[in-house]
Design an enzyme around this catalytic site. Structure first.
Site, PDB file in Angstrom:
ATOM      1  N   GLN A  92       0.896  -1.178  -0.282  1.00 49.09           N
ATOM      2  CA  GLN A  92       0.052  -0.048  -0.004  1.00 49.09           C
ATOM      3  C   GLN A  92       0.904   1.231   0.066  1.00 49.09           C
ATOM      4  OE1 GLN A  92      -2.832   0.299   3.392  1.00 49.09           O
ATOM      5  NE2 GLN A  92      -3.969   1.801   2.136  1.00 49.09           N
ATOM      6  N   HIS A  98      -8.780   1.839  -1.425  1.00 49.11           N
ATOM      7  CA  HIS A  98      -8.883   1.703  -2.892  1.00 49.11           C
ATOM      8  C   HIS A  98      -8.952   0.126  -3.093  1.00 49.11           C
ATOM      9  CE1 HIS A  98      -4.683   2.657  -2.055  1.00 49.11           C
ATOM     10  NE2 HIS A  98      -4.316   1.635  -3.076  1.00 49.11           N
ATOM     11  N   HIS A 100      -8.116  -1.952  -6.480  1.00 50.97           N
ATOM     12  CA  HIS A 100      -7.482  -2.035  -7.923  1.00 50.97           C
ATOM     13  C   HIS A 100      -8.150  -3.118  -8.524  1.00 50.97           C
ATOM     14  CE1 HIS A 100      -3.405  -0.408  -6.928  1.00 50.97           C
ATOM     15  NE2 HIS A 100      -3.642  -0.692  -5.589  1.00 50.97           N
TER      16      HIS A 100
HETATM   17  P1  5GP Z   1      -1.223   1.154  -3.604  1.00 51.74           P
HETATM   18  O1  5GP Z   1       0.179   1.088  -4.053  1.00 51.74           O
HETATM   19  O2  5GP Z   1      -1.724   1.902  -2.535  1.00 51.74           O
HETATM   20  O3  5GP Z   1      -2.014  -0.123  -3.545  1.00 51.74           O
HETATM   21  O4  5GP Z   1      -2.168   1.721  -4.978  1.00 51.74           O
HETATM   22  C1  5GP Z   1      -2.055   3.231  -5.018  1.00 51.74           C
HETATM   23  C2  5GP Z   1      -1.993   3.297  -6.718  1.00 51.74           C
HETATM   24  O5  5GP Z   1      -2.467   4.636  -6.960  1.00 51.74           O
HETATM   25  C3  5GP Z   1      -0.845   2.815  -7.463  1.00 51.74           C
HETATM   26  O6  5GP Z   1      -1.038   1.615  -8.497  1.00 51.74           O
HETATM   27  C4  5GP Z   1      -0.421   4.196  -8.173  1.00 51.74           C
HETATM   28  O7  5GP Z   1       0.158   4.154  -9.415  1.00 51.74           O
HETATM   29  C5  5GP Z   1      -1.855   4.930  -8.142  1.00 51.74           C
HETATM   30  N1  5GP Z   1      -1.606   6.508  -8.103  1.00 51.74           N
HETATM   31  C6  5GP Z   1      -0.777   7.106  -7.389  1.00 51.74           C
HETATM   32  N2  5GP Z   1      -0.872   8.454  -7.688  1.00 51.74           N
HETATM   33  C7  5GP Z   1      -1.776   8.524  -8.555  1.00 51.74           C
HETATM   34  C8  5GP Z   1      -2.283   9.780  -9.258  1.00 51.74           C
HETATM   35  O8  5GP Z   1      -2.022  11.062  -9.017  1.00 51.74           O
HETATM   36  N3  5GP Z   1      -3.387   9.436 -10.001  1.00 51.74           N
HETATM   37  C9  5GP Z   1      -3.688   8.260 -10.306  1.00 51.74           C
HETATM   38  N4  5GP Z   1      -4.756   8.213 -11.499  1.00 51.74           N
HETATM   39  N5  5GP Z   1      -3.189   7.140  -9.792  1.00 51.74           N
HETATM   40  C10 5GP Z   1      -2.243   7.408  -8.820  1.00 51.74           C
END
Ligand code: 5GP
Ligand code: ZN
Length: 112
Positions: A92, A98, A100
């Protein structure tokens, strides 16, 4: 939450490529897609992760899964993966709940 990237995206303060929006959730394409189709579905209310889901906010999570099923049908996704990372060790990087939604390529199990 004023200092949260996804709160700002949900509020339209930071631009994103919108997939869907309603009164309680927002869906948008991931900025760094990990599959031919990769979007995120988030609650508009700030919830840090799945670990903060409880009796007070569980309804939005059920709603998000109904939205995911609807969007997948509309986008013609026959097979897809829904992932939520909880905590840094699990990957994360944004601490606003969120999910995916990834589709369009072969996927391996177990995930890396
Ligand atoms: P996590 O790593 O927390 O599971 O997922 C966060 C996701 O948010 C990542 O896949 C990353 O690419 C996406 N993400 C981070 N910053 C932004 C942004 O400013 N805009 C968009 N559309 N996605 C983002
Ligand atoms: Zn937030």
């Amino acid at each position: 939450m004023s200092d949260c990237l996804f709160c700002k995206i949900a509020a339209g303060e930071i631009p994103s490529k919108k997939v869907y929006e309603d009164e309680c959730c927002y869906a948008f394409y991931d900025i760094a897609p990990q599959a031919p189709t990769h979007f995120l579905v988030i609650p508009k209310a700030h919830i840090p992760s799945v670990s903060a889901v409880d009796e007070g906010n569980e309804a939005v999570v059920g709603h998000i899964f109904a939205v995911i099923a609807k969007l997948a049908k509309e986008l013609g996704l026959e097979s897809y993966r829904v992932v939520s990372n909880i905590g840094e060790q699990a990957g994360q990087s944004v601490f606003h709940l969120h999910f995916h939604v990834l589709s369009g390529r072969d996927m391996t199990w177990p995930p890396g």
